[in-house]
Design an enzyme around this catalytic site. Structure first.
Site, short mmCIF file in Angstrom:
data_model
loop_
_atom_site.label_atom_id
_atom_site.label_comp_id
_atom_site.label_asym_id
_atom_site.label_seq_id
_atom_site.Cartn_x
_atom_site.Cartn_y
_atom_site.Cartn_z
N ALA A 1 0.81 -1.22 0.00
CA ALA A 1 0.00 0.00 0.00
C ALA A 1 0.85 1.28 0.00
O ALA A 1 0.41 2.32 -0.50
CB ALA A 1 -0.92 -0.02 1.21
N THR B 1 0.39 5.54 -1.49
CA THR B 1 -0.01 6.66 -0.62
C THR B 1 0.25 8.00 -1.32
O THR B 1 -0.48 8.96 -1.11
CB THR B 1 0.73 6.63 0.74
OG1 THR B 1 2.13 6.63 0.51
CG2 THR B 1 0.35 5.42 1.58
N GLN C 1 0.43 -6.41 -3.62
CA GLN C 1 -0.66 -6.68 -2.68
C GLN C 1 -1.78 -5.66 -2.92
O GLN C 1 -2.83 -5.75 -2.31
CB GLN C 1 -0.15 -6.54 -1.25
CG GLN C 1 0.94 -7.52 -0.92
CD GLN C 1 1.62 -7.16 0.41
OE1 GLN C 1 1.15 -7.49 1.47
NE2 GLN C 1 2.75 -6.50 0.32
N HIS D 1 -3.66 -9.99 -4.15
CA HIS D 1 -4.83 -9.73 -3.30
C HIS D 1 -6.03 -9.30 -4.12
O HIS D 1 -6.95 -8.65 -3.61
CB HIS D 1 -4.51 -8.69 -2.22
CG HIS D 1 -3.65 -9.23 -1.11
ND1 HIS D 1 -3.03 -8.45 -0.18
CD2 HIS D 1 -3.30 -10.52 -0.80
CE1 HIS D 1 -2.34 -9.21 0.67
NE2 HIS D 1 -2.48 -10.46 0.29
N CYS E 1 -20.27 -12.69 -9.56
CA CYS E 1 -21.30 -13.49 -8.92
C CYS E 1 -20.64 -14.81 -8.54
O CYS E 1 -19.98 -15.44 -9.37
CB CYS E 1 -22.44 -13.74 -9.90
SG CYS E 1 -23.62 -14.96 -9.27
N CYS F 1 -22.79 -17.88 -10.67
CA CYS F 1 -22.70 -18.08 -12.13
C CYS F 1 -21.46 -17.44 -12.74
O CYS F 1 -21.27 -17.49 -13.95
CB CYS F 1 -23.96 -17.56 -12.83
SG CYS F 1 -24.06 -15.77 -12.93
P1 NAD Z 1 0.78 -1.60 5.18
O1 NAD Z 1 -0.13 -0.45 5.42
O2 NAD Z 1 0.81 -2.67 6.19
O3 NAD Z 1 2.27 -1.04 5.03
C1 NAD Z 1 2.56 0.06 4.22
C2 NAD Z 1 4.01 0.42 4.45
O4 NAD Z 1 4.38 1.42 3.51
C3 NAD Z 1 4.25 0.99 5.86
O5 NAD Z 1 5.35 0.30 6.43
C4 NAD Z 1 4.56 2.47 5.60
O6 NAD Z 1 5.55 2.96 6.49
C5 NAD Z 1 5.08 2.45 4.18
N1 NAD Z 1 4.80 3.67 3.42
C6 NAD Z 1 3.66 4.42 3.39
N2 NAD Z 1 3.76 5.41 2.50
C7 NAD Z 1 5.00 5.30 1.95
C8 NAD Z 1 5.70 6.04 0.97
N3 NAD Z 1 5.15 7.09 0.36
N4 NAD Z 1 6.96 5.65 0.65
C9 NAD Z 1 7.55 4.57 1.26
N5 NAD Z 1 6.93 3.84 2.21
C10 NAD Z 1 5.67 4.19 2.54
O7 NAD Z 1 0.48 -2.15 3.73
P2 NAD Z 1 0.77 -3.59 3.07
O8 NAD Z 1 2.04 -4.15 3.59
O9 NAD Z 1 0.57 -3.43 1.62
O10 NAD Z 1 -0.39 -4.54 3.63
C11 NAD Z 1 -1.67 -4.07 3.73
C12 NAD Z 1 -2.74 -4.73 2.88
O11 NAD Z 1 -3.57 -3.66 2.56
C13 NAD Z 1 -2.37 -5.30 1.56
O12 NAD Z 1 -2.83 -6.57 1.58
C14 NAD Z 1 -3.17 -4.53 0.50
O13 NAD Z 1 -3.98 -5.44 -0.24
C15 NAD Z 1 -4.12 -3.69 1.26
N6 NAD Z 1 -4.24 -2.27 0.86
C16 NAD Z 1 -4.12 -1.93 -0.46
C17 NAD Z 1 -4.21 -0.59 -0.83
C18 NAD Z 1 -4.08 -0.22 -2.28
O14 NAD Z 1 -4.43 -1.03 -3.15
N7 NAD Z 1 -3.55 0.96 -2.59
C19 NAD Z 1 -4.41 0.40 0.15
C20 NAD Z 1 -4.53 -0.01 1.50
C21 NAD Z 1 -4.44 -1.34 1.83
#
Ligand code: NAD
Length: 243
Positions: A23, A27, A100, A118, A126, A129
């Site tokens: 994720a 961000t 992920q 993920h 569905c 079907c």
């Molecule tokens: P997590 O939130 O557990 O970890 C995110 C990590 O990224 C943190 O350690 C954080 O410090 C770091 N981080 C945040 N912004 C950053 C940046 N700009 N630069 C560098 N590092 C940064 O996320 P995860 O490990 O992906 O696990 C969470 C689950 O959440 C996954 O399974 C995913 O499917 C889901 N998820 C997905 C999304 C998306 O698709 N964008 C958003 C939220 C959650």
């Protein structure tokens, strides 16, 4: 030698490099992550709110809580970090991008070989079907308080194609394991590496580069760690690899 010099050396020596993202790479596109201090954990517990158990036993709660994560993806665009990874693939430095994330931003940023372990929030299905539809069509029913949404073909309950907590892992995960077994270098970007079974994958690669603002359980065994913005680091890494 700074971190970028070390990373460039590892990439140039690697026979097969892959990337694993979480994720944190999105961000900077305006999508909250789970575990940093602006993440979803401040509002609810994703393991619960985004679980199959809650979706099936308490759909009203699912669609008012965990579902907001899917809604938050609307209108978001790839950032320079997604585009830098796509460029690294195009230039032959990276093979699979295992993600992920459920936001499709790698593909929309130009990446080709993406394994969405993920699932994918842009579609729904569905369960009886296997009729598929896009998120906007699915979401119209949610907005109209038809909860849970119904299949227009057979009337059964429809659901998101995101892998929820409690779901089986999709075939893309088996492909990710094979890619990780083949890889001698893994670049891990923006993942806290706490969600299993994906968090197991970095164990399979011989060399590890981690890009993360926070810490991960693999920091002690990484060859190089960049503690900074994923977009800034990836753009610089792509530039240095082409100098
Ligand atoms: P997590 O939130 O557990 O970890 C995110 C990590 O990224 C943190 O350690 C954080 O410090 C770091 N981080 C945040 N912004 C950053 C940046 N700009 N630069 C560098 N590092 C940064 O996320 P995860 O490990 O992906 O696990 C969470 C689950 O959440 C996954 O399974 C995913 O499917 C889901 N998820 C997905 C999304 C998306 O698709 N964008 C958003 C939220 C959650």
């Amino acid at each position: 030698m700074d971190g970028f010099d070390q990373a460039v050396k590892l990439f140039k020596e690697a026979k097969y490099a892959i990337c694993l993202t979480g994720a944190g790479i999105s961000t900077e596109s305006g999508i909250p992550d789970f575990r940093s201090n602006r993440g979803y954990y401040t509002n609810f517990i994703p393991e619960d709110a985004l679980s199959v158990g809650v979706m099936e036993s308490d759909p009203k709660r699912f669609y008012s809580e965990g579902y907001t994560i899917l809604k938050d993806l609307e209108g978001k665009e790839p950032n320079p970090g997604h585009r830098a990874l796509a460029a690294l693939q195009e230039e032959g430095f990276l093979h699979e991008i295992v993600t992920q994330n459920i936001d499709d931003l790698h593909q929309r940023g130009g990446a080709k070989n993406v394994l969405q372990v993920h699932g994918d929030a842009s579609t729904a299905r569905c369960e009886r079907c296997d009729f598929h539809t896009d998120f906007a069509t699915f979401d119209k029913q949610v907005e109209a308080s038809i909860i849970p949404p119904k299949c227009p073909k057979c009337g059964h309950t429809m659901r998101t194609n995101v892998v929820l907590f409690g779901d089986a892992m999709p075939p893309a995960f088996d492909e990710a394991v094979k890619a990780a077994e083949k890889a001698d270098l893994m670049l891990v970007v923006g993942s806290s590496l706490q969600v299993m079974p994906v968090a197991y994958l970095p164990r399979l690669a011989e060399h590890l580069i981690i890009v993360n603002q926070g810490s991960t359980p693999y920091d002690h065994q990484a060859d190089v760690i960049f503690k900074g913005s994923a977009a800034d680091v990836l753009v610089e890494l792509e530039k240095r690899l082409n100098e």
